[in-house]
Scaffold this active site. Structure first.
Site, PDB file in Angstrom:
ATOM      1  N   GLY A  47       0.820  -1.198   0.000  1.00  0.00           N
ATOM      2  CA  GLY A  47       0.000   0.000   0.000  1.00  0.00           C
ATOM      3  C   GLY A  47       0.854   1.247   0.000  1.00  0.00           C
ATOM      4  O   GLY A  47       2.065   1.191   0.217  1.00  0.00           O
ATOM      5  N   PRO A  48       0.243   2.405  -0.227  1.00  0.00           N
ATOM      6  CA  PRO A  48       0.999   3.662  -0.274  1.00  0.00           C
ATOM      7  C   PRO A  48       1.556   4.029   1.099  1.00  0.00           C
ATOM      8  O   PRO A  48       1.146   3.464   2.116  1.00  0.00           O
ATOM      9  CB  PRO A  48      -0.048   4.673  -0.748  1.00  0.00           C
ATOM     10  CG  PRO A  48      -1.364   4.054  -0.443  1.00  0.00           C
ATOM     11  CD  PRO A  48      -1.178   2.584  -0.512  1.00  0.00           C
TER      12      PRO A  48
ATOM     13  N   GLY B 146      -0.130   2.742   7.551  1.00  0.00           N
ATOM     14  CA  GLY B 146      -0.015   1.965   8.783  1.00  0.00           C
ATOM     15  C   GLY B 146       0.492   0.559   8.619  1.00  0.00           C
ATOM     16  O   GLY B 146       0.188  -0.309   9.436  1.00  0.00           O
TER      17      GLY B 146
ATOM     18  N   SER C  63      -4.032   3.194 -18.378  1.00  0.00           N
ATOM     19  CA  SER C  63      -5.388   3.466 -17.897  1.00  0.00           C
ATOM     20  C   SER C  63      -5.995   4.740 -18.467  1.00  0.00           C
ATOM     21  O   SER C  63      -7.096   5.116 -18.089  1.00  0.00           O
ATOM     22  CB  SER C  63      -5.385   3.531 -16.367  1.00  0.00           C
ATOM     23  OG  SER C  63      -4.500   4.535 -15.929  1.00  0.00           O
TER      24      SER C  63
ATOM     25  N   LYS D 150      -8.161   4.698  -7.436  1.00  0.00           N
ATOM     26  CA  LYS D 150      -8.635   5.705  -8.391  1.00  0.00           C
ATOM     27  C   LYS D 150     -10.005   6.257  -7.979  1.00  0.00           C
ATOM     28  O   LYS D 150     -10.247   7.469  -8.028  1.00  0.00           O
ATOM     29  CB  LYS D 150      -8.716   5.087  -9.789  1.00  0.00           C
ATOM     30  CG  LYS D 150      -7.361   4.741 -10.396  1.00  0.00           C
ATOM     31  CD  LYS D 150      -7.520   4.003 -11.724  1.00  0.00           C
ATOM     32  CE  LYS D 150      -6.176   3.650 -12.331  1.00  0.00           C
ATOM     33  NZ  LYS D 150      -6.311   2.885 -13.581  1.00  0.00           N
TER      34      LYS D 150
END
Length: 810
Positions: free
Chosen positions: A353-354, A358, A676, A719
Site C-alpha cells: 500500500g501507499p 499503517g 489506464s 482511483k
C-alpha cells in the site's frame, strides 16, 4: 553309526538345549512335562529331551519341536512349591524321533538312538587339534569360561564327546547348537563346530578391540579432567588464574547450559578446543570468540507462548488501528488455526500500500496481539547478498546477516519479523539480496536457513514474517510467489477523521507536553484540514499538520497568550495558513477538450486532467506532459479510433489533414505512464473534434483498442477514492472491472454513480453533451467552424492547472 529303536516320554525344552555327556538342572512346570517326568521315574528314569523351535510357545505341537534331541537319564528329582519340579539330568546319546505314539497326557515318541563308533584318522586328529586351539583362544579372550574347563577338554580322546562339550560351553544361539546336535557324522560335526568357533572368535576379538578403545577414551577423559582439576587447585593455592583456561571453562559451561542442537554443540566445543590452543593475542582468537558469542546468544530452543484468545487479539488490533479489515481478519484466522493445530508454519504476509497507511505499525500491533517479540529491519537500498546471508568468517569484520541479527535481538525463535520496504531492494555485482530472501521466506526451506557466518542450520519456520511494500510490481516474481499479498489501498475521509480523533491527535498532544484540555479541535476543523491541507492515501501529512497545531498551541500557552486554544473551521487558517488544495469538483465547467481521468501512483490514487486543442497545420499530433511509451501508444490508439469513426461522429475529414492536434497533461514535470488513460484521451480528442463539451463531474479510466473495445485496468479502489476526494459524481470504468467494486467502501459507493462500459461508443454517449445542451456552470461555447475549430483558451488552461490536486501558486 549304529542305531537302536526305543520308546520314551518326551520333555520339550524352552530356550535350552542338552548335549550328550552334559549334566544340567531343569525346572519343569508344564502339566505335560510333569507327566513325562513322572512316567520316566516309574519306568527306567530315561527320558527324551528335544528343544522347541520357539521358546514363547506354551503348548507346543508336533511341528513346534525339533526332530533331533538327546536321550537323558534323570539323576535327581526335587518337588518345589507351586507344583514345579527341579530335575537333574545327564545326556546319554543323540536320538531322532521316528513317530509320535501318544500326545496325551504327555508326548510319547519312538526314537532312533545313535551310538558313536569311530576310527580315529589323521583328519579327525587334525580337526580335534584345530578345535581345541580355537577353544583355548576363545576362553582367553572372552573371560566368560573358567580356565579349568580348557584342561578338562584337552584331555578328551573321543572326538564326538569333545565336540559336544565344547558346543555346550559356547554362548551360541539355539539354532547353531541344534545344527551341531543334528550332525550325526563326527567329521561333519567337528567341521561345523570349527567354523562356528572361528566366527565366535572373530566376534570376541572385535568386542575386545571396542572395549579397549572405549577404555582408552574414558581414561583420556578422566586424565584430562584430573589434570584440569589439579591445575585449578595449583592456581588456587598460588593465587593465580590462567585467563585463557578460565575463559574456555566458562565457554564450556555456557555451551552445556545453552541446549544447542547436537551438530551446533559439537562445532562449538571444537571451536573452544581451537581457542584453547591459540596464543591469547592471536588475531584468529578474536574471530573464534566472536563466533562463539554469536552462537551462544542465538535462541536455538527459546520461544514465547502465543496468546490465542481471539477476542483479546481483536480488541488490541481495533485499539491500535481503525479500519484495515482484511489484515485484521487474516491475523484472527491465523490465531484460530494456531488454537486448533499446535504445530503450524509461520505465515508470510505482504502488506502492499501507499506510504502512511499503517503497514509498519500494523506489524507491531500483530506482535502485541500475539504476545510475541517484534523485530523490524529495513531492506530499502540493500544491494549486498551478505546483508541477508551474512559474511563468511574468512573476511575481516565478518558478521551474520540481518536475519540472524534480528533473531539474536528477539531472544526467541518465534518473533514477529517485519521486513520493511521489500520492494526497494537493489542488486549489483555483490549479489542479489532478493534471491537470498527466497530461503528466508519459503516455508519449505526456512526450517534449515543457513547463514554464511554461523555455518549451521537455523530454524525460521516458527517466525511470523511480515513484509511491506509500496509497489507490488517492483517485487521479484519468485519472491512474491512465496508471500500472501494483502492490499492496503488507503483511507476514506471518514476513516481519516476517526484515526485523527482516536490516535493521531492524542499522540501529538502527549508528545508536545500538552494536556487534552489545553487544545480543542472541532470535527469540522479536522474535516477541513483533511480536505484542504492534505491530499494523500495515508495519514502522515495529516499527522504533520496536527503536530503543527500542537506546536503553535504550546507557543501560545508558554507565552501566556492563552491557557486554552480552541480551533474551529473558521480560525484554522490562522494556524495553518492558506489552504494548499482545492476541495470539490475537479472542473467547475463543462468544457470542450478537457476530460478528467484517474491514475494510480505509488502514493495512492489521483485525478488527471487531459487537455486537447487543435490549430492550423498539416495533421500532426503533439504529446506533452512527460508521458511514457504506454501513454503515447494509448493516445495514438485513441486518435486512430476517433478518425475511424469520423463519419458516425460527424467530424469533417479535412480536420485531420489541415489541423495539428496537441494533447497535454498538466504537471509536466511529473512522469506519467500506464495503460489506464486510453478512453480518457480518446474522449478528449472526440470532444475537441466534434465541438461537444465534456461533463465536468465525470471521471473515467480504461484502456482502448483500435476497434473501440474498453479493456480492464488496475488500481480501481485507489482511483475511485481519489475521484471521490475531488468531488466527482460519475465514474466510467471497464465492465471487466465490476469485481473490483466490492473493494470500495460502501459509503463511497453510495455517493458515486458507476457506469460500466465495454465499448468506446458508450463512453462518448455518457461523457459528451450534445451541442445544443447547456449547463448552469458552462462558459460561452467557442465557435466550432472550419476556420476556427474548437479549442481551449489560455484562461481555461490556467483554470485546469489549478484543479485535480495541483498545488495553487503562492
Amino acid at each position: 553309526m549304529n542305531s537302536e529303536i526305543k520308546t520314551l516320554p518326551l520333555l520339550p525344552l524352552r530356550g535350552i538345549l542338552v548335549f550328550p555327556y552334559m549334566v544340567i538342572h531343569l525346572d519343569v512346570g508344564r502339566e505335560k512335562s510333569v507327566q513325562a517326568i513322572e512316567e520316566a521315574m516309574v519306568d527306567n528314569k530315561m527320558i527324551f529331551l528335544a528343544t522347541q523351535r520357539e521358546a514363547q510357545t506354551d503348548e507346543p505341537g508336533v511341528d513346534d519341536i525339533y526332530q533331533v534331541g538327546t536321550v537323558a537319564e534323570v539323576k535327581q528329582l526335587l518337588k518345589l512349591p507351586g507344583g514345579t519340579i527341579r530335575v537333574l539330568v545327564e545326556g546319554i546319546a543323540r536320538a531322532k524321533i521316528r513317530t509320535y505314539e501318544g500326545l496325551e497326557p504327555y508326548f510319547k515318541v519312538e526314537i532312533d538312538q545313535y551310538s558313536e563308533e569311530f576310527e580315529k584318522s589323521s583328519e579327525i586328529e587334525a580337526l580335534m587339534r584345530s578345535l581345541v586351539y580355537q577353544f583355548e583362544q576363545y576362553v582367553k579372550l572372552s573371560k566368560r569360561i573358567p580356565p579349568e574347563t580348557v584342561v578338562s577338554v584337552v584331555n578328551l580322546e573321543e572326538p564326538g564327546r569333545l565336540a559336544d562339550i565344547i558346543a555346550s560351553h559356547l554362548a551360541l544361539r539355539i539354532e547353531d547348537k541344534q545344527k551341531v546336535l543334528e550332525s550325526i557324522d563326527i567329521v561333519e560335526r567337528l567341521e561345523k563346530l570349527c567354523s562356528i568357533v572361528a566366527k565366535e572368535l572373530e566376534i570376541v576379538e572385535l568386542e575386545r578391540k571396542i572395549n579397549i578403545r572405549v577404555r582408552k577414551q574414558m581414561e583420556k577423559t578422566q586424565k584430562e579432567y584430573y589434570l584440569r582439576e589439579q591445575m585449578k587447585a595449583i592456581q588456587k593455592e598460588l593465587g593465580e588464574k590462567d585467563e585463557r583456561v578460565a575463559e574456555c571453562e566458562e565457554l564450556r559451561e555456557k555451551i552445556a547450559k545453552a541446549k544447542l542442537p547436537k551438530e551446533v554443540e559439537e562445532k562449538a566445543i571444537k571451536e573452544v578446543e581451537r581457542l584453547e590452543k591459540m596464543p591469547p593475542m592471536a588475531a584468529e582468537a578474536t574471530v573464534v570468540r566472536n563466533y562463539l558469542d554469536w552462537v551462544l546468544s542465538l535462541p536455538w530452543s527459546k520461544s514465547t507462548r502465543d496468546r490465542l484468545e481471539i477476542k483479546a487479539a481483536e480488541q488490541i488490533l481495533d485499539d491500535d488501528h481503525y479500519g484495515l479489515k482484511n489484515p485484521k481478519e487474516r491475523i484472527i484466522e491465523y490465531l484460530a488455526i494456531r488454537k486448533l493445530a499446535k504445530k503450524m508454519k509461520g505465515p508470510i504476509l505482504c502488506l502492499v500500500g501507499p506510504p502512511g497507511v499503517g503497514k509498519t505499525s500494523l506489524g507491531r500491533s500483530i506482535a502485541r496481539a500475539l504476545e510475541r517479540k517484534f523485530i523490524r529491519i529495513s531492506l530499502g537500498g540493500v544491494r549486498d547478498e551478505a546483508e541477508i546471508r551474512g559474511h563468511r568468517r574468512t573476511y575481516v569484520g565478518a558478521m551474520p546477516g540481518r536475519v540472524i541479527q534480528g533473531m539474536r535481538q528477539a531472544g526467541s525463535k518465534n518473533p514477529v519479523f517485519l521486513l520493511d520496504e521489500i520492494d526497494k531492494m537493489a542488486s549489483d555485482f555483490r549479489g542479489d539480496p532478493a534471491s537470498a530472501l527466497l530461503e528466508v521466506l519459503d516455508p519449505e526451506q526456512n526450517s534449515t536457513f543457513s547463514d554464511h557466518y554461523i555455518e549451521s542450520s537455523f530454524d525460521l519456520s516458527n517466525v511470523m514474517f511480515i513484509t511491506t511494500a509500496n509497489n507490488m510490481w517492483s517485487i521479484p516474481r519468485p519472491l512474491l510467489d512465496r508471500m500472501e499479498v494483502i492490499q492496503i489501498s488507503g483511507y476514506t475521509e471518514e476513516e481519516k477523521l476517526e484515526i485523527a480523533k482516536r490516535h493521531l491527535l492524542p499522540k501529538q498532544i502527549k508528545e508536545h507536553g500538552l494536556t487534552a484540555d489545553m487544545l480543542s479541535l472541532s470535527e469540522t476543523a479536522m474535516r477541513k484540514m483533511i480536505r484542504e491541507y492534505t491530499r494523500e492515501s495515508g495519514v502522515r501529512s495529516l499527522e504533520r499538520n496536527l503536530a503543527s497545531l500542537c506546536r503553535k498551541t504550546a507557543k501560545r500557552i508558554v507565552a501566556k497568550e492563552a491557557t486554552k486554544v480552541k480551533i474551529t473551521a473558521q480560525n484554522l487558517e490562522q494556524f495553518l495558513g492558506v489552504p494548499r488544495y482545492r476541495y470539490g469538483v475537479a472542473e467547475q465547467y463543462d468544457e470542450v477538450g478537457i476530460v478528467t481521468g484517474m491514475a494510480w501512483t505509488e502514493v495512492g490514487g489521483d485525478t488527471l486532467v487531459i487537455e486537447v486543442t487543435t490549430y492550423k497545420g498539416n495533421g500532426r499530433m503533439t504529446l506533452t506532459g512527460k508521458l511514457g511509451d504506454v501513454m503515447k501508444e494509448s493516445a495514438q490508439a485513441g486518435y486512430s479510433y476517433v478518425r475511424s469513426r469520423a463519419g458516425e461522429l460527424e467530424i469533417p475529414g479535412e480536420l485531420f489533414e489541415k489541423y495539428d492536434m496537441h494533447i497535454h497533461i498538466p504537471e509536466g514535470a511529473i512522469p506519467k505512464d500506464g495503460p489506464s488513460a486510453g478512453i480518457t484521451m480518446a474522449t478528449a480528442i472526440a470532444s475537441v473534434l466534434t465541438g461537444r463539451k465534456v461533463r465536468h463531474d465525470v471521471a473515467m479510466t480504461g484502456e482502448i483498442t483500435l476497434r473501440g473495445r474498453v479493456l480492464p485496468v488496475g488500481g480501481i479502489k485507489e482511483k475511485v477514492m481519489a475521484a471521490h476526494r475531488a468531488g466527482i459524481k460519475m465514474i466510467i470504468m471497464p465492465l471487466d472491472n465490476k469485481k473490483d467494486l466490492e473493494d470500495i467502501p460502501g459509503n463511497i459507493r453510495k455517493q458515486l454513480e458507476f457506469k460500466l462500459v465495454d465499448h468506446m461508443d458508450q463512453v462518448l454517449e455518457l461523457a459528451l453533451l450534445e451541442k445544443e445542451e447547456t449547463n448552469s456552470l458552462s462558459v460561452p461555447e467557442a465557435a466550432a467552424t472550419m476556420d476556427n475549430p474548437p479549442f481551449t483558451t489560455g484562461v481555461e488552461h490556467q483554470e485546469v492547472q489549478q484543479q485535480g490536486g495541483t498545488q495553487l501558486p503562492s
